[in-house]
Motif scaffolding. Structure first.
Motif, PDB file in Angstrom:
ATOM      1  N   ARG A  38       6.825   6.401  -0.190  1.00 44.13           N
ATOM      2  CA  ARG A  38       5.833   5.477  -0.771  1.00 44.13           C
ATOM      3  C   ARG A  38       4.811   4.998   0.267  1.00 44.13           C
ATOM      4  O   ARG A  38       4.042   4.080   0.001  1.00 44.13           O
ATOM      5  N   GLU A  41       1.146   3.992  -0.384  1.00 43.60           N
ATOM      6  CA  GLU A  41       0.818   2.755  -1.107  1.00 43.60           C
ATOM      7  C   GLU A  41       0.473   1.603  -0.162  1.00 43.60           C
ATOM      8  O   GLU A  41       0.044   0.546  -0.607  1.00 43.60           O
ATOM      9  N   LYS A  78      -1.921  -7.966  -0.486  1.00 42.64           N
ATOM     10  CA  LYS A  78      -1.414  -7.200  -1.621  1.00 42.64           C
ATOM     11  C   LYS A  78      -0.166  -6.438  -1.186  1.00 42.64           C
ATOM     12  O   LYS A  78      -0.226  -5.623  -0.277  1.00 42.64           O
ATOM     13  N   PRO A  80       2.885  -3.906  -2.440  1.00 47.05           N
ATOM     14  CA  PRO A  80       3.287  -3.015  -3.529  1.00 47.05           C
ATOM     15  C   PRO A  80       4.559  -3.494  -4.238  1.00 47.05           C
ATOM     16  O   PRO A  80       5.417  -4.139  -3.625  1.00 47.05           O
TER      17      PRO A  80
END
Length: 148
Positions: A38, A41, A78, A80
């Motif tokens: 991941r 991201e 932000k 994930p």
């Protein structure tokens, strides 16, 4: 191998796991592989893989939490889904060496810590950072939290 004390801030984006201390050696690499899938991201990561471990406080402490992730260069706005942002500043004793020697590195660092009269902080995470080197060798840097 050099042991030393440092005050350091870690900014980490990672995934939390938990389990028995006896199985950390197999569970943590599995979760790290899932996390690395991941990586796209995550904005502004340093590329340095990191793990944070709850210390085993005594013989009756059988299960603990841990995080696997990457260091990030600045605080994140932000995060994930399914990941956590952690920022921690602490005093540590630290050393670095080849990852295939990790158990011995921990033992040497613990012995050095005791010999220097430092007291471990069992309420703060033990941190390891992972550093690929030439010839396929990987090094680990271990940070044991201490009280001052």
């Amino acid at each position: 191998m050099e042991c030393k004390t440092v005050k350091k801030t870690f900014r980490v984006l990672g995934i939390k796991g938990s389990g028995t201390f006896a199985h950390f050696g197999t569970e943590i690499p599995k979760l790290a592989q899932q996390f690395l899938g991941r990586l796209d991201e995550i904005e502004n990561h340093s590329g340095t893989e990191i793990a944070l471990f709850e210390p085993k406080r005594d013989a009756d402490h059988l299960e603990g939490n841990y995080y696997v992730g990457v260091m990030v260069n600045e605080p994140l706005n932000k995060v994930p889904v399914g990941m956590d942002y952690i920022e921690t500043t602490h005093d540590y004793v630290t050393t670095r060496g080849e990852i295939n020697n990790i158990g011995n590195l921990h033992n040497i660092l613990l012995k050095w810590t005791n010999n220097q009269g430092y007291k471990r902080d069992l309420e703060a995470y033990i941190i390891e950072t992972y550093h690929p080197m030439e010839n396929g060798v990987e090094e680990v840097e271990i940070y044991l939290p201490i009280t001052t």
